[in-house]
Design a protein around this motif. Structure first.
Motif: not given
Length: 257
Positions: A50-66
């Motif tokens: 949430k702090l960094l932005g899901k589109d700026d996270i390397a790997g797949s965690v951002g996709n999971l959050y989205g």
């Protein structure tokens, strides 16, 4: 002249750079800076996204959050269940600065305050427990628009609440490029210089860098992706005029002259 409140000062570290080898050797850090680094361990993964932005996270965690964000109540249990994934309860201010033990983030452009919105329904009291910064978002309880403005009020003076922290303040600490932290002493410093095979002491340069809210988020992001965190954040970009100069507040440094 106005006095500066110590609780809002930027944190800092002193980097030791070997200009001949064009590398960062280690950093000298106080209790406050080490408290920030250790606070990264207390940050839930979803809060980091949430702090960094899901589109700026390397790997797949951002996709999971989205995915959790995009799935409606037909698939994901609404209310507290979904909030537990997207907005985990942490001892923090809304911007994350208190949990990360950092100065507060820069104010919005033109000094505008952050505006939050509540549900427009006046019949369901549970609707009032939700708040969002997205105007018109559907209330997770009743589905009405969340369009009733509620202005966020930061702590007085923009201060981060004081706390004991994680480490003792009686010593200075050595922080390696991979964020390994150890107590600093004259003997340990000489041992590190020998380990790095430094022979020309005149080539060593000390550079003080500051840790504000933005730099803290950069360190958080780099810690999830890299083994050379301090180099990536503070020495990885070309500063104005080249060399090891530049603006410490922006992390704009380069090892290369």
């Amino acid at each position: 002249m106005a006095t500066t409140n110590t609780t809002t000062k930027m944190l800092s570290m002193k980097l030791l750079i070997d200009r001949n080898a064009k590398r960062l050797l280690f950093a000298e850090a106080s209790k406050d800076a080490v408290d920030f680094l250790f606070s990264l361990l207390a940050l839930p993964l979803a809060a980091a996204v949430k702090l960094l932005g899901k589109d700026d996270i390397a790997g797949s965690v951002g996709n999971l959050y989205g995915s959790v964000e995009s799935l409606d109540c037909t698939y994901v249990l609404p209310g507290p269940a979904k909030d537990a994934l997207l907005r985990p309860a942490v001892p923090s201010s809304p911007d994350g600065a208190a949990l990360l033990r950092l100065p507060p983030p820069p104010p919005p452009p033109h000094g505008r305050s952050l505006v939050m919105y509540r549900c427009t329904s006046i019949f369901n009291s549970s609707c009032r427990t939700y708040i969002t910064d997205a105007y018109g978002k559907a209330c997770p309880t009743c589905g009405n628009q969340m369009a009733a403005a509620a202005q966020y009020l930061p702590p007085a003076g923009g201060q981060v609440a004081a706390a004991a922290g994680f480490v003792q303040g009686v010593v200075t600490y050595t922080v390696m490029d991979d964020l390994t932290v150890t107590p600093m002493s004259a003997i340990s410093s000489f041992t590190l210089l020998n380990a790095f095979a430094v022979t020309d002491l005149a080539a060593l340069q000390e550079k003080t860098v500051q840790l504000g809210y933005n730099e803290g988020l950069e360190i958080l992001m780099a810690s999830l992706q890299s083994k050379t965190v301090l180099t990536d954040v503070f020495l990885g970009r070309k500063g104005p005029g080249g060399g090891c100069g530049g603006d410490a507040r922006s992390g704009a440094y380069s090892l290369f002259a």
